[in-house]
Design an enzyme around this catalytic site. Structure first.
Site, mmCIF file in Angstrom:
data_model
loop_
_atom_site.group_PDB
_atom_site.id
_atom_site.type_symbol
_atom_site.label_atom_id
_atom_site.label_comp_id
_atom_site.label_asym_id
_atom_site.label_seq_id
_atom_site.Cartn_x
_atom_site.Cartn_y
_atom_site.Cartn_z
ATOM 1 N N CYS A 1 13.411 11.219 7.409
ATOM 2 C CA CYS A 1 13.337 10.757 8.790
ATOM 3 C C CYS A 1 14.670 10.904 9.518
ATOM 4 O O CYS A 1 14.709 11.199 10.701
ATOM 5 C CB CYS A 1 12.903 9.305 8.803
ATOM 6 S SG CYS A 1 13.868 8.282 7.684
ATOM 7 N N GLY B 1 2.803 4.240 13.330
ATOM 8 C CA GLY B 1 3.570 3.030 13.662
ATOM 9 C C GLY B 1 3.058 2.366 14.931
ATOM 10 O O GLY B 1 3.007 1.136 15.033
ATOM 11 N N LYS C 1 0.864 -1.188 0.000
ATOM 12 C CA LYS C 1 0.000 0.000 0.000
ATOM 13 C C LYS C 1 0.895 1.230 0.000
ATOM 14 O O LYS C 1 1.411 1.652 1.031
ATOM 15 C CB LYS C 1 -0.929 0.046 1.212
ATOM 16 C CG LYS C 1 -2.063 1.062 0.964
ATOM 17 C CD LYS C 1 -2.542 1.803 2.166
ATOM 18 C CE LYS C 1 -1.729 2.985 2.578
ATOM 19 N NZ LYS C 1 -1.723 4.139 1.649
ATOM 20 N N GLU D 1 9.624 1.576 10.664
ATOM 21 C CA GLU D 1 10.649 2.623 10.486
ATOM 22 C C GLU D 1 9.933 3.948 10.673
ATOM 23 O O GLU D 1 9.089 4.311 9.849
ATOM 24 C CB GLU D 1 11.240 2.553 9.073
ATOM 25 C CG GLU D 1 11.959 1.260 8.746
ATOM 26 C CD GLU D 1 13.321 1.171 9.388
ATOM 27 O OE1 GLU D 1 13.762 2.168 10.008
ATOM 28 O OE2 GLU D 1 13.945 0.111 9.290
ATOM 29 N N GLY E 1 6.764 5.247 8.164
ATOM 30 C CA GLY E 1 5.889 6.407 8.284
ATOM 31 C C GLY E 1 6.044 7.027 9.659
ATOM 32 O O GLY E 1 7.073 6.861 10.323
ATOM 33 N N SER E 2 4.999 7.695 10.098
ATOM 34 C CA SER E 2 5.088 8.452 11.346
ATOM 35 C C SER E 2 5.052 7.532 12.566
ATOM 36 O O SER E 2 4.508 6.419 12.505
ATOM 37 C CB SER E 2 3.912 9.437 11.423
ATOM 38 O OG SER E 2 2.700 8.711 11.407
ATOM 39 N N THR E 3 5.593 8.028 13.663
ATOM 40 C CA THR E 3 5.580 7.267 14.909
ATOM 41 C C THR E 3 4.136 7.035 15.371
ATOM 42 O O THR E 3 3.797 5.955 15.856
ATOM 43 C CB THR E 3 6.405 8.008 15.978
ATOM 44 O OG1 THR E 3 7.766 8.021 15.529
ATOM 45 C CG2 THR E 3 6.338 7.327 17.332
ATOM 46 N N GLU F 1 9.380 16.332 15.530
ATOM 47 C CA GLU F 1 9.841 16.215 14.146
ATOM 48 C C GLU F 1 9.170 17.301 13.309
ATOM 49 O O GLU F 1 7.940 17.349 13.223
ATOM 50 C CB GLU F 1 9.459 14.824 13.623
ATOM 51 C CG GLU F 1 10.082 14.500 12.303
ATOM 52 C CD GLU F 1 9.730 13.094 11.847
ATOM 53 O OE1 GLU F 1 8.552 12.706 11.964
ATOM 54 O OE2 GLU F 1 10.638 12.390 11.370
HETATM 55 P P1 NAD Z 1 2.135 8.477 7.795
HETATM 56 O O1 NAD Z 1 2.382 7.682 9.014
HETATM 57 O O2 NAD Z 1 1.090 9.504 7.818
HETATM 58 O O3 NAD Z 1 1.766 7.512 6.566
HETATM 59 C C1 NAD Z 1 2.597 6.445 6.170
HETATM 60 C C2 NAD Z 1 1.765 5.376 5.491
HETATM 61 O O4 NAD Z 1 0.875 4.824 6.455
HETATM 62 C C3 NAD Z 1 0.901 5.882 4.352
HETATM 63 O O5 NAD Z 1 0.869 4.922 3.327
HETATM 64 C C4 NAD Z 1 -0.476 6.018 5.012
HETATM 65 O O6 NAD Z 1 -1.537 5.896 4.097
HETATM 66 C C5 NAD Z 1 -0.444 4.821 5.957
HETATM 67 N N1 NAD Z 1 -1.372 4.904 7.105
HETATM 68 C C6 NAD Z 1 -1.962 6.006 7.648
HETATM 69 N N2 NAD Z 1 -2.767 5.660 8.676
HETATM 70 C C7 NAD Z 1 -2.683 4.308 8.798
HETATM 71 C C8 NAD Z 1 -3.256 3.355 9.688
HETATM 72 N N3 NAD Z 1 -4.101 3.710 10.656
HETATM 73 N N4 NAD Z 1 -2.925 2.057 9.544
HETATM 74 C C9 NAD Z 1 -2.048 1.664 8.586
HETATM 75 N N5 NAD Z 1 -1.482 2.516 7.701
HETATM 76 C C10 NAD Z 1 -1.791 3.824 7.807
HETATM 77 O O7 NAD Z 1 3.561 9.070 7.389
HETATM 78 P P2 NAD Z 1 3.901 10.045 6.186
HETATM 79 O O8 NAD Z 1 3.352 11.400 6.523
HETATM 80 O O9 NAD Z 1 3.508 9.417 4.899
HETATM 81 O O10 NAD Z 1 5.501 10.065 6.235
HETATM 82 C C11 NAD Z 1 6.219 10.907 7.059
HETATM 83 C C12 NAD Z 1 6.711 10.161 8.268
HETATM 84 O O11 NAD Z 1 7.431 9.002 7.879
HETATM 85 C C13 NAD Z 1 7.683 10.977 9.112
HETATM 86 O O12 NAD Z 1 7.373 10.830 10.474
HETATM 87 C C14 NAD Z 1 9.035 10.337 8.806
HETATM 88 O O13 NAD Z 1 9.981 10.506 9.809
HETATM 89 C C15 NAD Z 1 8.654 8.920 8.607
HETATM 90 N N6 NAD Z 1 9.665 8.219 7.817
HETATM 91 C C16 NAD Z 1 10.469 7.312 8.452
HETATM 92 C C17 NAD Z 1 11.479 6.658 7.738
HETATM 93 C C18 NAD Z 1 12.397 5.658 8.417
HETATM 94 O O14 NAD Z 1 13.055 4.896 7.719
HETATM 95 N N7 NAD Z 1 12.483 5.622 9.727
HETATM 96 C C19 NAD Z 1 11.655 6.927 6.380
HETATM 97 C C20 NAD Z 1 10.818 7.862 5.779
HETATM 98 C C21 NAD Z 1 9.811 8.496 6.506
#
Ligand code: NAD
Length: 504
Positions: free
Chosen positions: A289, A238, A181, A255, A233-235, A390
């Site tokens: 990130c 996660g 996804k 991550e 994605g975001s903490t 962040e």
């Molecule tokens: P996000 O958490 O909003 O979304 C990430 C993904 O999760 C998207 O595909 C989104 O549709 C999906 N998602 C949203 N709600 C969900 C749920 N309830 N259940 C399952 N999936 C869901 O993050 P973002 O805004 O897309 O990305 C930015 C964040 O990602 C920042 O916090 C950044 O630090 C982090 N990030 C971390 C790394 C790493 O390797 N540690 C790398 C890149 C980005």
């Protein structure tokens, strides 16, 4: 111009969403709609998981030797190379990445990730024989590393192609099948990759279900037939995924966010610091990130470092990401841009001093995008909101410190633990300090020095698990122990005598 439709990719073909609904996808540089994206739901996910499960059970995939999977990954990499220009353009119009970065870093890194994994699986010991052990009786022992099954891969918007490839290539190389996804903001390159490799991968091995995270991503985290979730994605999300995945005891790699701190010692090369620290926080407009967002500078050189940073920052070019002369492109959306500006305002309210930037810029031809000038905030402290949360924008917070001990304490005083760094010409001291920093990656005299053969991931709230290299590969494997006993006479089996008091 006709707006392209992006449908799901299930069992090797494009599939429209069961709901019939589509989401508009916008170019962050201009606001123009670049695609109408399938809005997936639980029914679409069920179809994709069923296709992935069937493909995983098919001997054609299940019994494919690792050498052939390796050759397949090389063939996929060649396809990426053949379509490099198109993928680069699609990536830029979906995530706003500058073409100079996409051509100079993302595409070479994509190839490197594929080649590294392809080489790794060729030599990886999927079956290990244990050494002989004769007590309580002679047995043969094997440890077998097997694919987990159907893996659910959920990615963020900031490096769409690299994240998609890192997860899917590693999962496939380990023999799994996948349902991906992609972020609903940046689906283009994953969707195109599926199309251009459809003749190489057996149907059902790679599936993509598009849509909102709280619908498709959440359903993935709960799905009984998905064995592992790999999420970037975001903490905040996660944590939700871990809770949802716990119901079926899924394997989970997350991550997450970061708040990287770089320590500048008094003996550092300041010209290097000025360039590296800005590279560490301004690349991709700070939407990374592992960005080095806190610069901890020894008090004795604070003003010198600020002057050097300011001078180099004035040479950064904010502009249209499709222009090769641009070094910093737009933020992902207007809403995100407003959030970054709020953080800058909060730091000033908390007493920080603006060295440069701090404003939204208007870029000719990209009036619909949200561009923020490279921003440096000095005189900050580690308790300010801008130093703790962040920001995910082109914002560097400079914090003074007294001793190495103070610097280590400040760097570690964070909920996050993804990246840290030390600038110093005393490499022995720097390496000693690196042992005490609570971060998954520590860079000495550099930033973003991520290698496809070295584990990458976070301490604390920056994540669980590692990607890349052998650790990444193993995160997609189950471990099975097989013991074969050679003694068939029950009377000769020492342990049986504890239960069977009469001879057999
Ligand atoms: P996000 O958490 O909003 O979304 C990430 C993904 O999760 C998207 O595909 C989104 O549709 C999906 N998602 C949203 N709600 C969900 C749920 N309830 N259940 C399952 N999936 C869901 O993050 P973002 O805004 O897309 O990305 C930015 C964040 O990602 C920042 O916090 C950044 O630090 C982090 N990030 C971390 C790394 C790493 O390797 N540690 C790398 C890149 C980005």
């Amino acid at each position: 111009m006709k707006i392209p439709i992006i449908n799901h990719f299930i069992a090797g073909v494009a599939v429209p969403p069961a709901s019939g609904q589509y989401i508009n996808v916008e170019n962050p540089a201009t606001g123009a709609v670049t695609a109408r994206l399938a809005a997936g739901n639980a029914d679409d996910l069920d179809s994709a998981v069923a296709a992935a499960k069937a493909a995983g059970a098919d001997p054609a995939w299940r019994d494919m030797p690792a050498e052939r999977r390796s050759a397949l990954i090389y063939a996929l990499a060649q396809r990426i190379q053949a379509h490099a220009q198109e993928l680069l353009y699609l990536e830029s119009i979906s995530c706003g990445g500058t073409v100079s970065r996409l051509a100079g870093m993302d595409l070479p890194a994509a190839m490197d990730i594929c080649w590294t994994i392809a080489e790794l699986v060729k030599n990886y010991p999927f079956v290990e024989n244990l050494p002989q052990r004769s007590l309580p009786e002679m047995t043969h022992g094997q440890v077998i590393k097997e694919p987990i099954g159907v893996c659910g891969l959920i990615t963020a918007w900031n490096f769409p192609l690299l994240m998609f490839l890192t997860k899917s290539i590693t999962a496939l190389a380990s023999g799994n099948t996948v349902v991906v996804k992609p972020s609903e903001l940046t689906p283009h390159t994953a969707a195109r990759f599926a199309e251009i490799t459809a003749d190489l991968l057996p149907p059902g091995v790679l599936n993509i279900v598009h849509g909102y995270g709280h619908v498709v991503g959440d359903a993935m985290s709960q799905h009984a037939d998905i064995g592992k979730i790999s999420f970037t994605g975001s903490t905040r999300v996660g944590k939700l995924i871990q809770v949802a995945a716990a119901q079926t005891c899924k394997r989970v790699t997350v991550e997450l966010g970061g708040k990287g701190a770089a320590i500048v010692r008094p003996d550092a090369d300041l010209n290097l610091v000025a360039h590296a620290a800005l590279f560490g926080v301004m690349l991709n407009s700070g939407q990374m990130c592992e960005s080095g967002t806190r610069l901890l500078v020894h008090k004795s050189i604070e003003q010198q470092v600020i002057n050097a940073l300011n001078e180099v920052a004035t040479r950064l070019v904010v502009g249209d990401p499709l222009d090769p002369g641009t070094s910093i492109g737009p933020l992902s959306s207007n809403q995100h841009g407003e959030r970054v500006m709020d953080y800058i305002r909060s730091a000033l309210d908390d007493g920080a001093r603006l060295v440069c930037g701090g404003e939204r810029l208007s870029i000719a031809g990209c009036e619909g995008g949200f561009f923020v000038a490279p921003t440096i905030l000095a005189g900050a402290n580690n308790q300010m909101k801008a130093a703790r949360e962040e920001i995910f924008g082109p914002v560097l917070v400079v914090i003074p410190y007294d001793t190495d001990e103070d610097a280590i304490a400040l760097a570690n005083d964070s909920n996050y633990g993804l990246s840290a760094g030390i600038y110093s010409t005393d490499l022995v001291t720097a390496q000693q300090m690196s042992r005490r920093l609570q971060a998954g990656s520590v860079w000495i005299n550099d930033w973003h020095a991520i290698r496809s053969d070295a584990p990458f991931g976070g301490y604390k709230e920056s994540g669980i698990g590692r990607e890349f290299g052998i650790k990444g590969l193993e995160s997609f494997l189950e471990i099975k122990t097989v013991i074969t006993s050679f003694q068939r006479d029950p009377n000769a089996k020492m342990l049986y005598a504890m239960l069977h008091k009469q001879p057999a």
